[in-house]
Scaffold this active site. Structure first.
Site, PDB file in Angstrom:
ATOM      1  N   SER A  80     -79.084 -47.690 -32.951  1.00  0.00           N
ATOM      2  CA  SER A  80     -79.286 -49.111 -32.677  1.00  0.00           C
ATOM      3  C   SER A  80     -79.595 -49.265 -31.189  1.00  0.00           C
ATOM      4  O   SER A  80     -78.764 -48.906 -30.346  1.00  0.00           O
ATOM      5  CB  SER A  80     -78.017 -49.887 -33.054  1.00  0.00           C
ATOM      6  OG  SER A  80     -78.122 -51.228 -32.654  1.00  0.00           O
ATOM      7  N   LYS A 106     -83.265 -48.869 -35.120  1.00  0.00           N
ATOM      8  CA  LYS A 106     -83.019 -50.315 -35.183  1.00  0.00           C
ATOM      9  C   LYS A 106     -83.179 -50.855 -33.771  1.00  0.00           C
ATOM     10  O   LYS A 106     -82.615 -50.304 -32.827  1.00  0.00           O
ATOM     11  CB  LYS A 106     -81.605 -50.562 -35.727  1.00  0.00           C
ATOM     12  CG  LYS A 106     -81.020 -51.940 -35.451  1.00  0.00           C
ATOM     13  CD  LYS A 106     -79.765 -52.149 -36.291  1.00  0.00           C
ATOM     14  CE  LYS A 106     -78.717 -52.983 -35.581  1.00  0.00           C
ATOM     15  NZ  LYS A 106     -77.493 -53.140 -36.401  1.00  0.00           N
ATOM     16  N   LYS A 166     -82.896 -54.337 -31.299  1.00  0.00           N
ATOM     17  CA  LYS A 166     -82.367 -55.698 -31.193  1.00  0.00           C
ATOM     18  C   LYS A 166     -83.506 -56.623 -30.785  1.00  0.00           C
ATOM     19  O   LYS A 166     -84.343 -56.248 -29.956  1.00  0.00           O
ATOM     20  CB  LYS A 166     -81.251 -55.742 -30.141  1.00  0.00           C
ATOM     21  CG  LYS A 166     -80.016 -54.918 -30.523  1.00  0.00           C
ATOM     22  CD  LYS A 166     -79.255 -55.568 -31.656  1.00  0.00           C
ATOM     23  CE  LYS A 166     -77.923 -54.864 -31.895  1.00  0.00           C
ATOM     24  NZ  LYS A 166     -77.151 -55.518 -32.962  1.00  0.00           N
ATOM     25  N   ASP A 206     -82.747 -56.296 -35.555  1.00  0.00           N
ATOM     26  CA  ASP A 206     -81.488 -57.039 -35.698  1.00  0.00           C
ATOM     27  C   ASP A 206     -81.479 -58.198 -34.704  1.00  0.00           C
ATOM     28  O   ASP A 206     -81.489 -57.980 -33.494  1.00  0.00           O
ATOM     29  CB  ASP A 206     -80.300 -56.103 -35.447  1.00  0.00           C
ATOM     30  CG  ASP A 206     -78.949 -56.766 -35.691  1.00  0.00           C
ATOM     31  OD1 ASP A 206     -78.922 -57.965 -36.044  1.00  0.00           O
ATOM     32  OD2 ASP A 206     -77.914 -56.090 -35.518  1.00  0.00           O
ATOM     33  N   GLU A 242     -82.325 -57.873 -39.859  1.00  0.00           N
ATOM     34  CA  GLU A 242     -80.879 -58.094 -39.954  1.00  0.00           C
ATOM     35  C   GLU A 242     -80.491 -59.414 -39.298  1.00  0.00           C
ATOM     36  O   GLU A 242     -80.885 -59.692 -38.147  1.00  0.00           O
ATOM     37  CB  GLU A 242     -80.171 -56.911 -39.270  1.00  0.00           C
ATOM     38  CG  GLU A 242     -78.670 -56.882 -39.430  1.00  0.00           C
ATOM     39  CD  GLU A 242     -78.050 -55.665 -38.735  1.00  0.00           C
ATOM     40  OE1 GLU A 242     -78.772 -54.682 -38.466  1.00  0.00           O
ATOM     41  OE2 GLU A 242     -76.847 -55.710 -38.450  1.00  0.00           O
ATOM     42  N   ASP A 297     -75.369 -59.399 -41.864  1.00  0.00           N
ATOM     43  CA  ASP A 297     -74.274 -58.736 -41.144  1.00  0.00           C
ATOM     44  C   ASP A 297     -73.204 -59.805 -40.896  1.00  0.00           C
ATOM     45  O   ASP A 297     -72.295 -60.001 -41.735  1.00  0.00           O
ATOM     46  CB  ASP A 297     -74.821 -58.140 -39.836  1.00  0.00           C
ATOM     47  CG  ASP A 297     -73.767 -57.563 -38.893  1.00  0.00           C
ATOM     48  OD1 ASP A 297     -72.569 -57.661 -39.193  1.00  0.00           O
ATOM     49  OD2 ASP A 297     -74.136 -57.013 -37.825  1.00  0.00           O
ATOM     50  N   LYS A 328     -69.589 -53.713 -42.574  1.00  0.00           N
ATOM     51  CA  LYS A 328     -68.684 -53.338 -41.480  1.00  0.00           C
ATOM     52  C   LYS A 328     -67.293 -53.602 -42.012  1.00  0.00           C
ATOM     53  O   LYS A 328     -66.938 -54.759 -42.304  1.00  0.00           O
ATOM     54  CB  LYS A 328     -68.946 -54.189 -40.229  1.00  0.00           C
ATOM     55  CG  LYS A 328     -70.238 -53.833 -39.515  1.00  0.00           C
ATOM     56  CD  LYS A 328     -70.461 -54.689 -38.280  1.00  0.00           C
ATOM     57  CE  LYS A 328     -71.796 -54.356 -37.643  1.00  0.00           C
ATOM     58  NZ  LYS A 328     -72.166 -55.347 -36.605  1.00  0.00           N
ATOM     59  N   GLY A 361     -72.196 -50.563 -37.351  1.00  0.00           N
ATOM     60  CA  GLY A 361     -71.362 -49.998 -36.295  1.00  0.00           C
ATOM     61  C   GLY A 361     -70.946 -51.059 -35.303  1.00  0.00           C
ATOM     62  O   GLY A 361     -71.585 -52.115 -35.200  1.00  0.00           O
TER      63      GLY A 361
HETATM   64  O1  OSB Z   1     -75.003 -56.411 -34.876  1.00  0.00           O
HETATM   65  O2  OSB Z   1     -74.883 -54.480 -35.654  1.00  0.00           O
HETATM   66  C1  OSB Z   1     -74.618 -55.265 -34.752  1.00  0.00           C
HETATM   67  C2  OSB Z   1     -72.794 -53.493 -31.893  1.00  0.00           C
HETATM   68  C3  OSB Z   1     -71.843 -54.435 -31.571  1.00  0.00           C
HETATM   69  C4  OSB Z   1     -71.824 -55.631 -32.253  1.00  0.00           C
HETATM   70  C5  OSB Z   1     -72.767 -55.881 -33.257  1.00  0.00           C
HETATM   71  C6  OSB Z   1     -73.718 -54.936 -33.599  1.00  0.00           C
HETATM   72  C7  OSB Z   1     -73.749 -53.728 -32.878  1.00  0.00           C
HETATM   73  C8  OSB Z   1     -74.744 -52.683 -33.088  1.00  0.00           C
HETATM   74  C9  OSB Z   1     -74.386 -51.287 -32.641  1.00  0.00           C
HETATM   75  O3  OSB Z   1     -75.862 -52.889 -33.525  1.00  0.00           O
HETATM   76  C10 OSB Z   1     -74.244 -50.334 -33.766  1.00  0.00           C
HETATM   77  C11 OSB Z   1     -73.605 -49.052 -33.324  1.00  0.00           C
HETATM   78  O4  OSB Z   1     -72.354 -48.957 -33.306  1.00  0.00           O
HETATM   79  O5  OSB Z   1     -74.342 -48.120 -32.987  1.00  0.00           O
HETATM   80 MG    MG Z   2     -76.003 -56.531 -36.740  1.00  0.00          MG
END
Ligand code: OSB
Ligand code: MG
Length: 369
Positions: free
Chosen positions: A135, A161, A163, A188, A213, A238, A262, A290
């Site tokens: 991510s 992924k 952001k 995401d 996402e 999510d 999660k 995660g």
């Molecule tokens: O939206 O998935 C998310 C990390 C912190 C809070 C929200 C998210 C995330 C990540 C990181 O996308 C995922 C990871 O642990 O590698």
């Molecule tokens: Mg997310």
């Protein structure tokens, strides 16, 4: 098993690089490690609440309060026959899924250790390796993003992924897609858009994304159904899925085609199993999300993702993507031949908390007996 003693350890570790999302930038990554003791065994779990209420309303402080004043007293001294019995002990407590998950999951680790089996076995896991991706946070420039993606692809990650947020969407996605025409790519938004942006998301259909996402509000289900009806790209929820009830609502009205699981967001492994089974029956695939976990939470995620309906790559990257030195041993490494991480095979979560590192990174602790 009688819960003889419970400890809370508030720790903080620096990330290898700042992680920027539409809701903020994380440089250090705090968490609470929960330890549950019985019969000379210790079960561990990670409470993934952050310093600020950016992703969830829960923070380290609210989780500490809810654990100390309500959840720990409900479980301490109790004889717990099976980990599934834990949620009912504090069933009257509304909300606070992240705090609840930490306590319940520590009891799962304890019970798996008592039986001498890996946690994945108690969960009905079917695979020894879990497909994973990385991510990638919002970057200072598109050129920098492409460099970061190239670096992770070179390391062996086969699912990327990225952001997104308003102003950082079509152009960076197009650039990554141009560089990697066939890689599994997804975006995401962490709730940064509204239904008025539907046209923007329709334009994303051209990039052959694995999914988009959480594009809309963090508590929304209804508008996501309206958006999904206008897109070819699957929507994955999510933030909006806090419980089996929310999962059922989302599935029933077609708000998503995929769910990011999660375990903390849904309040613990019992709820995660219920949602897993519901999604499997409904033909909704899962993947394991995660929260930048330490090795403790990451190990639990790998066991969970071994369950049969986790058919898409998870946000479970190797330890060195997050930390220079992790609190748990051994570190997780990427199997570069197939972009997987191996599910630990020892009892319970299958990693050990290193006592010297716990002491080094600890900010506060409290013991309850
Ligand atoms: O939206 O998935 C998310 C990390 C912190 C809070 C929200 C998210 C995330 C990540 C990181 O996308 C995922 C990871 O642990 O590698
Ligand atoms: Mg997310």
């Amino acid at each position: 098993m009688k819960i003889e003693r419970i400890e809370l350890h508030h720790i903080s570790q620096n990330l290898v690089s700042p992680f920027r999302t539409s809701f903020g930038t994380q440089v250090a990554r705090p968490c609470i490690l929960v330890a549950v003791h019985s019969q000379g065994l210790t079960g561990w779990a990670e409470c993934v609440a952050s310093d600020d209420p950016g992703y969830s309303y829960e923070t380290i402080e609210t989780a500490w309060h809810i654990l100390r004043d309500f959840l720990v007293p409900a479980v301490l001294g109790q004889n717990i026959a099976a980990p599934q019995d834990v949620p009912a002990k504090y069933g009257w407590v509304r909300g606070h899924p992240i705090a609840k998950a930490a306590l319940e999951n520590a009891v799962w680790d304890l019970h798996a250790k008592a039986q001498g089996v890996p946690l994945s076995q108690l969960l009905g896991g079917v695979r020894g390796r879990v497909e994973v991706g990385v991510s990638i946070g919002i970057q200072p420039s598109v050129a920098r993003l492409v460099d970061v993606v190239n670096d992770f692809v070179a390391q062996g990650y086969r699912r990327i992924k990225m952001k997104i947020e308003p102003g950082w969407e079509l152009e960076p996605i197009a650039a990554v897609r141009a560089q990697h025409p066939s890689i599994k790519l997804m975006a995401d938004a962490n709730s940064a858009f509204s239904l008025a942006d539907a046209d923007l998301f329709r334009q994303m259909d051209q990039f052959n994304l694995l999914m988009i996402e959480q594009p809309l509000h963090y508590d929304d289900i209804a508008d996501h159904a309206k958006l999904q009806a206008q897109l070819n790209t699957p929507i994955c929820l999510d933030e909006s899925i806090h419980s089996p009830l929310h999962a059922r609502w989302a599935i029933e009205i077609g708000a998503c085609k995929i769910i990011n699981m999660k375990v903390a967001r849904v309040g613990g492994l019992s709820n995660a199993i219920e949602i897993h089974n519901m999604c499997q029956a409904a033909g909704i695939p899962l993947w394991c999300g995660g929260m930048l976990e330490t090795g403790v939470g990451r190990a639990a995620n790998l066991h969970l993702a071994a369950m049969p309906n986790f058919t898409l790559p998870g946000d479970i990257s190797a330890t060195d993507r997050y930390y220079i030195e992790d609190i748990a041993e051994p570190p997780f490494v990427l199997n570069t031949d197939d972009s997987t991480i191996t599910v630990p095979s020892g009892p319970g979560i299958g990693v050990e908390v290193a006592p010297n590192r716990l002491a080094k990174y600890r900010i506060r602790q409290q013991s309850f007996a």
